[in-house]
Motif scaffolding. Structure first.
Motif, PDB file in Angstrom:
ATOM      1  N   ARG A  28       0.824  -1.219   0.000  1.00 26.45           N
ATOM      2  CA  ARG A  28       0.000   0.000   0.000  1.00 26.45           C
ATOM      3  C   ARG A  28       0.857   1.267   0.000  1.00 26.45           C
ATOM      4  O   ARG A  28       0.359   2.351  -0.325  1.00 26.45           O
ATOM      5  CB  ARG A  28      -0.937   0.011   1.206  1.00 26.45           C
ATOM      6  N   GLU A  29       2.123   1.126   0.380  1.00 23.60           N
ATOM      7  CA  GLU A  29       3.026   2.280   0.423  1.00 23.60           C
ATOM      8  C   GLU A  29       3.725   2.511  -0.919  1.00 23.60           C
ATOM      9  O   GLU A  29       4.425   3.506  -1.084  1.00 23.60           O
ATOM     10  CB  GLU A  29       4.096   2.085   1.509  1.00 23.60           C
ATOM     11  N   MET A  30       3.526   1.613  -1.868  1.00 20.06           N
ATOM     12  CA  MET A  30       4.165   1.717  -3.181  1.00 20.06           C
ATOM     13  C   MET A  30       3.212   2.448  -4.123  1.00 20.06           C
ATOM     14  O   MET A  30       2.452   1.819  -4.850  1.00 20.06           O
ATOM     15  CB  MET A  30       4.526   0.332  -3.698  1.00 20.06           C
ATOM     16  N   LYS A  31       3.277   3.755  -4.106  1.00 26.87           N
ATOM     17  CA  LYS A  31       2.298   4.558  -4.846  1.00 26.87           C
ATOM     18  C   LYS A  31       2.813   5.061  -6.184  1.00 26.87           C
ATOM     19  O   LYS A  31       2.099   5.741  -6.908  1.00 26.87           O
ATOM     20  CB  LYS A  31       1.857   5.732  -3.966  1.00 26.87           C
ATOM     21  N   SER A  32       4.067   4.756  -6.511  1.00 25.13           N
ATOM     22  CA  SER A  32       4.614   5.141  -7.805  1.00 25.13           C
ATOM     23  C   SER A  32       5.774   4.223  -8.134  1.00 25.13           C
ATOM     24  O   SER A  32       6.217   3.429  -7.295  1.00 25.13           O
ATOM     25  CB  SER A  32       5.078   6.600  -7.803  1.00 25.13           C
ATOM     26  N   LEU A  47       8.741   2.988   4.991  1.00 27.19           N
ATOM     27  CA  LEU A  47       9.649   1.922   5.405  1.00 27.19           C
ATOM     28  C   LEU A  47       9.194   1.303   6.723  1.00 27.19           C
ATOM     29  O   LEU A  47       8.945   2.022   7.696  1.00 27.19           O
ATOM     30  CB  LEU A  47      11.067   2.488   5.554  1.00 27.19           C
ATOM     31  N   PHE A  48       9.063  -0.019   6.745  1.00 28.77           N
ATOM     32  CA  PHE A  48       8.620  -0.768   7.929  1.00 28.77           C
ATOM     33  C   PHE A  48       7.325  -0.197   8.503  1.00 28.77           C
ATOM     34  O   PHE A  48       7.131  -0.158   9.733  1.00 28.77           O
ATOM     35  CB  PHE A  48       9.714  -0.768   9.015  1.00 28.77           C
ATOM     36  N   TYR A  50      15.854   6.168   3.086  1.00 33.34           N
ATOM     37  CA  TYR A  50      15.852   6.439   4.534  1.00 33.34           C
ATOM     38  C   TYR A  50      17.258   6.793   5.020  1.00 33.34           C
ATOM     39  O   TYR A  50      17.414   7.549   5.981  1.00 33.34           O
ATOM     40  CB  TYR A  50      15.323   5.215   5.282  1.00 33.34           C
ATOM     41  N   GLY A  51      18.263   6.229   4.355  1.00 36.84           N
ATOM     42  CA  GLY A  51      19.635   6.544   4.725  1.00 36.84           C
ATOM     43  C   GLY A  51      20.551   5.350   4.936  1.00 36.84           C
ATOM     44  O   GLY A  51      21.740   5.516   5.209  1.00 36.84           O
ATOM     45  N   PHE A  52      20.033   4.143   4.782  1.00 35.31           N
ATOM     46  CA  PHE A  52      20.858   2.962   5.022  1.00 35.31           C
ATOM     47  C   PHE A  52      21.892   2.775   3.913  1.00 35.31           C
ATOM     48  O   PHE A  52      21.584   2.880   2.734  1.00 35.31           O
ATOM     49  CB  PHE A  52      19.990   1.703   5.134  1.00 35.31           C
TER      50      PHE A  52
END
Length: 216
Positions: free
Chosen positions: A28-32, A42-43, A95-97
């Motif tokens: 659901r967080e993959m909007k594009s 993320l998570f 996120y920065g990883f």
């Protein structure tokens, strides 16, 4: 992609086995199809108190102030399993990883990490547990170094853990090049081969007009 030689940063422990790509970035967080705009998701199932909300879950490690600015993730067995969605790596990178340390990875996830400038480091579960214990007492002070040049992970107290990584993947990360760019660093050798082959097998290099004429 951004090249990687070494990073010294806060390391966050998420020592769960079989963390799949849907846990890393829920569908659901993959909007594009873009590589950006994913870090917030993320998570998401663990990071927020309810589905669809952005109210932080204070018990989830990424929401704890001690792990602010983390760039290294300590994971469990089979990290990045499940579907092959590259969005999971895009979210981690945004996120920065810069490095993920785990006993094992899904092969597709591992390859996606390399293509996006994240170093997948394999250490034993015991080594990772020891490293996690070292950092959790004071994450901001007890930082971890991932050194791709020397192929070592080093704790704040000087403890060093050696790791192996595929030579091709290591070269891509060190130079910040994808497979195509890395291949093109050999363009002179490629051109010389083509020239030699053209002389040996000229018929292979007939253009379409010559091919059409010969077939009539």
């Amino acid at each position: 992609m951004e090249k990687f030689e070494s990073v010294t940063a806060v390391a966050v422990p998420i020592l769960r086995a079989n963390v799949d790509t849907d846990a890393i970035i829920p569908s659901r967080e993959m909007k594009s199809a873009s590589k950006t705009g994913l870090a917030e998701g993320l998570f998401a199932n663990w990071r927020y108190l309810s589905i669809g909300s952005r109210e932080p879950n204070p018990e989830f490690v990424l929401n704890q102030p001690a792990y602010r600015g983390t760039q290294i993730l300590l994971g469990g067995e089979n990290f990045g399993c499940g579907s092959s969605r590259e969005h999971a790596v895009w979210a981690l990178r945004e996120y920065g990883f810069r490095a993920i340390i785990a006993p094992s990875f899904s092969p597709i996830f591992r390859n996606n990490c390399v293509r996006n400038g994240i170093v997948p480091v394999r250490l034993s579960a015991d080594q990772i547990a020891e490293l996690a214990q070292k950092v959790t007492t004071n994450p901001q002070e007890h930082r971890v170094t991932v050194d791709l040049v020397s192929r070592q992970v080093r704790a704040h107290d000087g403890t060093a853990y050696s790791f192996e990584i595929d030579a091709h993947a290591r070269e891509m990360l060190l130079k910040g090049l994808d497979e195509i760019d890395l291949t093109l660093t050999n363009r002179e050798a490629i051109a010389a081969f083509i020239q030699r082959d053209r002389e040996l097998r000229p018929w292979i290099y007939l253009d379409s007009q010559e091919t059409g004429a010969s077939s009539t």
